[in-house]
Design a protein around this motif. Structure first.
Motif, short mmCIF file in Angstrom:
data_model
loop_
_atom_site.label_atom_id
_atom_site.label_comp_id
_atom_site.label_asym_id
_atom_site.label_seq_id
_atom_site.Cartn_x
_atom_site.Cartn_y
_atom_site.Cartn_z
N UNK A 94 4.26 -5.24 -0.91
CA UNK A 94 5.54 -5.87 -1.16
C UNK A 94 5.76 -6.10 -2.65
N UNK A 95 4.71 -6.57 -3.33
CA UNK A 95 4.83 -6.77 -4.77
C UNK A 95 5.06 -5.47 -5.52
N UNK A 96 4.33 -4.42 -5.11
CA UNK A 96 4.52 -3.13 -5.76
C UNK A 96 5.93 -2.58 -5.53
N UNK A 97 6.46 -2.76 -4.32
CA UNK A 97 7.81 -2.28 -4.03
C UNK A 97 8.85 -3.06 -4.84
N UNK A 98 8.64 -4.37 -4.98
CA UNK A 98 9.60 -5.16 -5.76
C UNK A 98 9.54 -4.81 -7.24
N UNK A 99 8.37 -4.45 -7.73
CA UNK A 99 8.24 -4.12 -9.15
C UNK A 99 8.89 -2.79 -9.51
N UNK A 100 9.32 -2.02 -8.53
CA UNK A 100 10.05 -0.78 -8.85
C UNK A 100 11.47 -1.07 -9.33
#
Length: 401
Positions: free
Chosen positions: A143-149
């Motif tokens: 979830x964090x990686x997806x939001x950081x996009x």
């Protein structure tokens, strides 16, 4: 010049063919291993779908990158972001499948439906908690990686990191109960205070531990009810764990009987009853008279069994057999209440005449002597005695003259 969309279709077809070839090769390899090892089938069941989805997403993304190299820049960043998020999600799905495969493999090596399964219950409980933690961590990271996009989130992330101290304090206060339950669950599992399939007594309820999560514990009660308690309950309140070191238990049966009972004959019948049942594990059988007050004697029987359910049935069996034996063989030993009955003649006797009791200073000679010690030494003189004494004194003076 070839049309970009036709080129995209050709490249996509080639990528899909390549993905299918990779899937076929991997599936053939795993199936070949499945013939010799049991874990291969479990791996196929857990990781097949996320692996195929990941390959298809990568193939589609590669086709877009090759067919549109730098063209239509106004929508390519959005396409790249969508595929990046899709790859992150599918990769997280694949990792979750691998984690479930590994934990299922570890749990499958230890069965809990066999006697003396303490080690199996410990490993099963700890493995389930580790799996939940790993899955939660994978989901949070994905979830964090997806939001950081998203560029806006990246800018926000920098400001959040700058104020990490305040954010951590606020988050800690807001999630205090959640974190307390989480750490309590970890403490229960890794300290082996509570395990799945343990037999416990909580709040007066008897049952087995059916599930332990990071926030609550589910007890499967003996009457098919479910008791759900937070993990912090077991770290702050006492509870009984009947299978902490082993499943073997000792139980008691108590009977209140008449004094005419024969403990020796009861002991002989108890041995016959235990010899005819498979519920008794043969470790101990004791019959003792523990009390003999109030007109009854209390006979206590101690028996052992391999686990709690078996012990419950054994106690009921022994109690029923002993009651039936007392009724048939020793009816005089049945508990009775003795009452003394006296006839009512209807005649009321006259009370005895009341006499004067001796006091401390009156009545008896000793009392009078005791009273004399508290009186004056000189007697009390009356007026008549004084006149008589004066007359006698005058006569004596006249006679002397």
């Amino acid at each position: 010049m070839i049309d970009p969309w036709l080129l995209f279709a050709l490249i996509l077809l080639a990528c899909l063919v390549g993905a299918i070839v990779v899937v076929a090769v991997v599936a053939a390899s795993v199936r070949a291993a499945a013939r010799r090892r049991e874990w291969a089938q479990l791996l196929i069941r857990r990781a097949r779908r996320p692996f195929r989805v990941l390959l298809m997403v990568v193939a589609l993304w590669v086709a877009f990158l090759v067919a549109f190299p730098g063209e239509r820049e106004e929508w390519m960043p959005g396409i790249n972001q969508v595929f990046t998020i899709a790859v992150i999600v599918s990769s997280a799905w694949l990792l979750i499948g691998v984690v479930r495969f590994a934990t299922d493999l570890a749990i499958g090596r230890y069965r809990i439906d066999v006697p003396d399964n303490r080690i199996a219950r410990r490993i099963r409980t700890q493995t389930l908690i580790v799996r939940r933690l790993a899955i939660a961590l994978i989901v949070i990271v994905a979830l964090g990686a997806a939001l950081l996009t998203f560029p806006a989130v990246q800018t926000l992330g920098a400001s959040v990191l700058a104020s990490a101290g305040i954010a951590s304090i606020v988050a800690g206060l807001a999630a205090q109960s959640v974190l307390a339950n989480m750490f309590a669950g970890l403490q229960l599992v890794f300290s082996e205070a509570l395990r799945v399939d343990d037999v416990v007594v909580v709040e007066g309820e008897w049952g087995r531990v059916g599930e332990i999560t990071l926030s609550y514990v589910v007890l499967d009660l003996w009457d098919d009810r479910r008791l759900v308690l937070p993990c912090t309950y077991f770290t702050t309140n006492p509870f009984q764990n009947w299978t902490r070191q082993g499943s073997e238990l000792l139980g008691s049966i108590e009977l209140d009987l008449d004094w005419r009972v024969s403990p020796t004959r009861m002991r002989e019948h108890l041995q016959r009853v235990l010899a005819e049942t498979e519920l008794w594990d043969g470790r101990a059988s004791v019959l003792q008279v523990t009390e003999a007050t109030g007109g009854l004697v209390r006979v206590r029987i101690l028996v052992t069994a391999q686990d709690a359910p078996t012990l419950f049935d054994l106690r009921c069996l022994v109690r029923e057999a002993m009651v039936d034996w007392v009724q048939r063989q020793m009816p005089a030993a049945l508990p009775v209440q003795r009452v003394m009955m006296t006839p009512d003649t209807g005649v009321v006797e006259d009370p005895a005449p009341r006499g004067e009791a001796d006091g401390l200073f009156t009545g008896s000679m000793a009392a009078q002597e005791r009273a004399s010690t508290f009186t004056q030494a000189m007697p009390v003189v009356s007026p008549d005695d004084t006149d008589r004494r004066d007359d006698s004194t005058g006569e004596s003076q006249r006679s002397t003259g």
